[in-house]
Design a protein around this motif. Sequence first.
Motif, PDB file in Angstrom:
ATOM      1  N   GLN A   1     -25.815 -14.398   2.034  1.00 14.75           N
ATOM      2  CA  GLN A   1     -26.385 -13.654   3.219  1.00 14.75           C
ATOM      3  C   GLN A   1     -25.385 -12.996   3.954  1.00 14.75           C
ATOM      4  O   GLN A   1     -25.580 -11.810   4.421  1.00 14.75           O
ATOM      5  CB  GLN A   1     -27.381 -14.857   4.103  1.00 14.75           C
TER       6      GLN A   1
ATOM      7  N   GLU B   1     -34.507 -18.641  -3.595  1.00 13.28           N
ATOM      8  CA  GLU B   1     -35.713 -19.203  -2.606  1.00 13.28           C
ATOM      9  C   GLU B   1     -35.122 -19.323  -1.189  1.00 13.28           C
ATOM     10  O   GLU B   1     -35.781 -19.132  -0.108  1.00 13.28           O
ATOM     11  CB  GLU B   1     -36.262 -20.504  -3.246  1.00 13.28           C
ATOM     12  N   PHE B   2     -33.791 -20.099  -1.120  1.00 12.46           N
ATOM     13  CA  PHE B   2     -33.269 -20.259   0.304  1.00 12.46           C
ATOM     14  C   PHE B   2     -33.035 -18.994   0.734  1.00 12.46           C
ATOM     15  O   PHE B   2     -33.154 -18.635   2.154  1.00 12.46           O
ATOM     16  CB  PHE B   2     -31.996 -21.077   0.165  1.00 12.46           C
ATOM     17  N   HIS B   3     -32.310 -17.997   0.192  1.00  9.20           N
ATOM     18  CA  HIS B   3     -31.856 -16.569   0.517  1.00  9.20           C
ATOM     19  C   HIS B   3     -33.055 -15.929   1.156  1.00  9.20           C
ATOM     20  O   HIS B   3     -32.792 -15.304   2.356  1.00  9.20           O
ATOM     21  CB  HIS B   3     -31.129 -15.951  -0.477  1.00  9.20           C
ATOM     22  N   HIS B   4     -34.163 -16.029   0.769  1.00  9.01           N
ATOM     23  CA  HIS B   4     -35.313 -15.180   1.156  1.00  9.01           C
ATOM     24  C   HIS B   4     -35.818 -15.843   2.574  1.00  9.01           C
ATOM     25  O   HIS B   4     -36.257 -15.120   3.447  1.00  9.01           O
ATOM     26  CB  HIS B   4     -36.600 -15.571   0.072  1.00  9.01           C
ATOM     27  N   LYS B   5     -35.396 -16.978   2.994  1.00  7.24           N
ATOM     28  CA  LYS B   5     -35.635 -17.483   4.353  1.00  7.24           C
ATOM     29  C   LYS B   5     -34.591 -16.960   5.507  1.00  7.24           C
ATOM     30  O   LYS B   5     -34.897 -17.442   6.539  1.00  7.24           O
ATOM     31  CB  LYS B   5     -35.648 -19.271   4.186  1.00  7.24           C
ATOM     32  N   HIS B   6     -33.587 -16.562   5.029  1.00  4.47           N
ATOM     33  CA  HIS B   6     -32.743 -16.031   5.942  1.00  4.47           C
ATOM     34  C   HIS B   6     -32.820 -14.832   6.326  1.00  4.47           C
ATOM     35  O   HIS B   6     -31.620 -14.139   6.952  1.00  4.47           O
ATOM     36  CB  HIS B   6     -31.042 -16.260   5.277  1.00  4.47           C
TER      37      HIS B   6
ATOM     38  N   GLU C   1     -39.347 -25.913  16.604  1.00  5.94           N
ATOM     39  CA  GLU C   1     -38.890 -24.534  15.868  1.00  5.94           C
ATOM     40  C   GLU C   1     -39.224 -23.624  16.750  1.00  5.94           C
ATOM     41  O   GLU C   1     -38.446 -22.546  17.046  1.00  5.94           O
ATOM     42  CB  GLU C   1     -39.511 -24.176  14.747  1.00  5.94           C
TER      43      GLU C   1
ATOM     44  N   ASP D   1     -29.813  -9.152   4.024  1.00  3.75           N
ATOM     45  CA  ASP D   1     -31.162  -9.586   3.711  1.00  3.75           C
ATOM     46  C   ASP D   1     -31.589  -9.756   2.165  1.00  3.75           C
ATOM     47  O   ASP D   1     -30.958  -8.940   1.397  1.00  3.75           O
ATOM     48  CB  ASP D   1     -32.181  -9.017   4.685  1.00  3.75           C
TER      49      ASP D   1
ATOM     50  N   SER E   1     -26.541 -19.886  -0.560  1.00  9.48           N
ATOM     51  CA  SER E   1     -27.767 -18.887   0.107  1.00  9.48           C
ATOM     52  C   SER E   1     -27.131 -18.423   1.352  1.00  9.48           C
ATOM     53  O   SER E   1     -27.281 -17.238   1.788  1.00  9.48           O
ATOM     54  CB  SER E   1     -29.117 -19.519   0.299  1.00  9.48           C
TER      55      SER E   1
END
Length: 998
Positions: free
Chosen positions: A165, A198-203, A623, A170, A161
């Motif tokens: 990116q 799913e991980f890519h969406h968080k970056h 965070e 994005d 992911s």
Amino acid sequence: MVEQGQTSLAGQRLGAPETLGISTLEPGHKPPAMPPGRLMPLRVLLLDDSQQMFHVSHRSSGRVLFEMVCLHLNLVEGDYFGLEFQSRHRRTVWLDLLKPIRKQISRPKHTVLRFVVKFFPPDHSLLLEDLSRYLFALQIRQDLASGRLTCSDASAALLVSHIIQSEIGDFEETQCRQHLLNTNYIPDQMALMDRIMEFHHKHIGQTPAESDYRLLEVACRLEMYGIRLHPAKDREGTKLSLAVAHAGVLVFQGHTRINNFNWSKIRKLSFKRRRFLIKLRADPSENVSQDTLEFLMASRDCCKMFWKISVEYHAFFRLFEEPRPKPKPVLFSRGSSFRFSGRTQKQVIDYVKENEFKKLPFDRKHSRVQCNSSQSPLRSAQVQVPNQAVRDGSFLVSSEDSAILRPCGNSSPSTQRNGCSDQTYPVQEDSRSQAAKQPPIDRAEAVCASLTLVNGLAEDCRGATPSPLVSPVLNDTVRTDEEEDSRRKICPADKAYFIAKELLSTERTFLKDLELITASFQEVLEKEDCVPDTLKTLLSSTYEPLLSHHTHFLQELEERLSLWEGRCNMQVKGDFQHVGDLLLKTIQHLKPLSAQLQKSSECVYALERVCAVSRRLELVCREFEMQKVCYIPLNVFLLSPLHRLLHYRQILDRLCKHHPPTHTDYSHCRAALDDVCELEAVLRPGLVEIENYQKLLELQKDVIGAEHLATAGRQLIRLGCLSKLSGKGLQQRMFFLFSDVLMYSTRGITSTNQFTVHRQLPLRGMTIRESEDEWGVPHSFTLTVQQQSLVVAACSESEMEKWMEDLKMAVDMSEEANGSTSDLLTPSKDVKSSAASEGESEEELCGSRTSLPTSSANTLHRGNTTAHVCWHRNTSVSMLDFSTAAENKLSGNLLRKFKNSNGWQKLWVVFTNFTLFFYKTHEEECPLASLPLLGYTVTDAGESENIHKDHVFKLHFKSHVYYFRTESEYFFERWMTVIRSATVSASRTRYLNRTEPD
């Protein structure tokens, strides 16, 4: 030379200009001379899968070709890399840099050399250049695709992911899915496609440079990171694999590590024919005087190849400097003359640090966004050369000079080899044993680039984030002296005006700090179900009334200053040329809010209590603290209303001293000062206690190996670096002095770089004496407690005096305390006991903890805290320094100039927490860069500086020099005063003897 027909396409793509400059270890040197003779072509496959042809003399050594490749790539940290190729026996071998190429490659026209990573550091933050991290990221991609880097499905999906990116930008579902269908990054990628997306969406919002950084951050935690397996068997014939890493020799069964032998435990590495031998040092706890381990490898060549890479790994990561060549024997020789050639890791770090690189920046961009299909996927990563400032080795960015490149490594004479079948390499620690004769080595000073960030992320002045480890380019608005002088408006000459202007600028910063709590932080809390309503109510009822009050005060202050500095009012005296009445009014309105001021301390306690029982809330706070807008620890923001009251007292005190009693504004200022002192007297006892508690909470996040630091009655006295004298010489250690215990630690090489506690010493019964004459170590003193002695050395006489004074004061406090000796701090479960830790070296402790803790909260950690700055700058601070820093805050515009630049750049600067934070304007939300001041020296700019401007002060640390220019004599004195308070540490005695404010 590079073949003329191929015009450095790969070099441009990876960051090299068309015309290369030259730099070597010594200024003025030229690149290594190529021996005379016919040229032979050599093809090199780069990490982006592009090939480049080089022509070298058939008499050239491997170093000539290697440095040509590094120059072609504009690669500064080339020592981590190497060239490998397939020998005539179909084995992959490393190109020997000392040996002539013709003796290693029999068919150069048909041989392709691969430029790959050779030495994998344990921590990706040790790579100081963007280009180096980019090349490491390419190596990780190759290892993933080939199946060499094995990991769990979750880790593999996360790694991919980050890769996509950096490739496509994005997340957009259709584009991401199509890209994964067309490109394979890992075996069996289809099964993990949904998880990758799913991980890519968080970056979203993550730049390519950040993606490279995060990719390496995840990869460094994997057990197979950088591992190259060499098949072997043990004495029973069991199939195993050997590997070598930064910490020592590893043994694998399949892809599972079953044993590791740390360098400090290995006495000698040798091989005899097919047998690889590891001779361990004698263990005092056992009766066995020597233990030799034997492994059988496929052939003598395989055995020798693994022995060579083991020798190189040991030298690169453990030695301080390149080992000297062995003297040639007169008649006969025994054993191999092979040695490590090139700079060690410490030399690489020092080189980047000390030479203040003025290099071309590597502008990392998305690889496949809006790229023509005929172009190389990585072609979009082009070089952009700004007018000024790229980066120097300190905490700010500077590029006054033209681009400088260098050949990689040291040139060394070729050493003749011997083909004897019995080869030995003694694993020596000579470099470390000599450390006692030298000043303490500043191991992590080069890693200070990570401290240039604001909470780990640097942002350039256009809003883009070039890299998590490179400071931003703060030079969009560089003005010449004439331009700046012409833009300056005429200001009143009255000192009271500049005092009022300081009040205005600091009020703007304070209001933004309040908005961070009432808006940003509470918005985060509202989204979480784990936050109790009582905590939300406490925060809103405390800070929202204060925000409303100070917003109204700032509006009135801005209106008053606008009238005061207007051109038409310069010579006219009026009711608008004073601020005492405004201050008296706001203090009187602030008195009814004293309950909210007192609840600021309660908010810190309440937040910590809730975080102690809720791991989720602790992670949420961590965070938030890592965000760029939260530029200092969160608890400091919570205490800002109490500190603001101290600022009002200082402002009013200066106004009262400036105005004569007959002045119309004197009575207002005097009355306001009396009200502030009355309010401060009520809040001061609680403020001292909460400041100490807040600092203990901050240290708890920096330290592993000691829990529950923030307990009732414990006071922080001093923290900082000392060098501990041991059998291996002087070793840098971080010391924490509390009112009941002294503990020392070392900075670990994990992703969080926290300090691991080695030992704790109770203060009751401790004696302190100078021991420079006894040990021959400058500025050393001996601590004796419970029949055990510890010899430590400070970096200077003044540091030694501060430590000894505070230690004696702490011992007296512990003796006067009621009850028995205080219990030592509770060690963490995942850290060995202090007694066991004391007998281990720093490398053993760090090497055993290269993996991250399982807790997600522990992985989020601020890397620019005061403790880390003290470690890098080899200095110390006392609790008095922290209290003084809370009072001495300052904001305002400054003009900044680098050492060799011409123009001055106007920046909004905020001084707090021993650090200068830089913004383009006061309206900006996030700082662009930071400059921690511990260890720096501030002086006037003398005539020899050739500045020829008024009100200029100079900041310098070693070879790093910055000039700052103020608008008036008043602000020149104020900046000098507050900066000196951050650069000169005070002792505990002054803290205890501090009187109440006038």
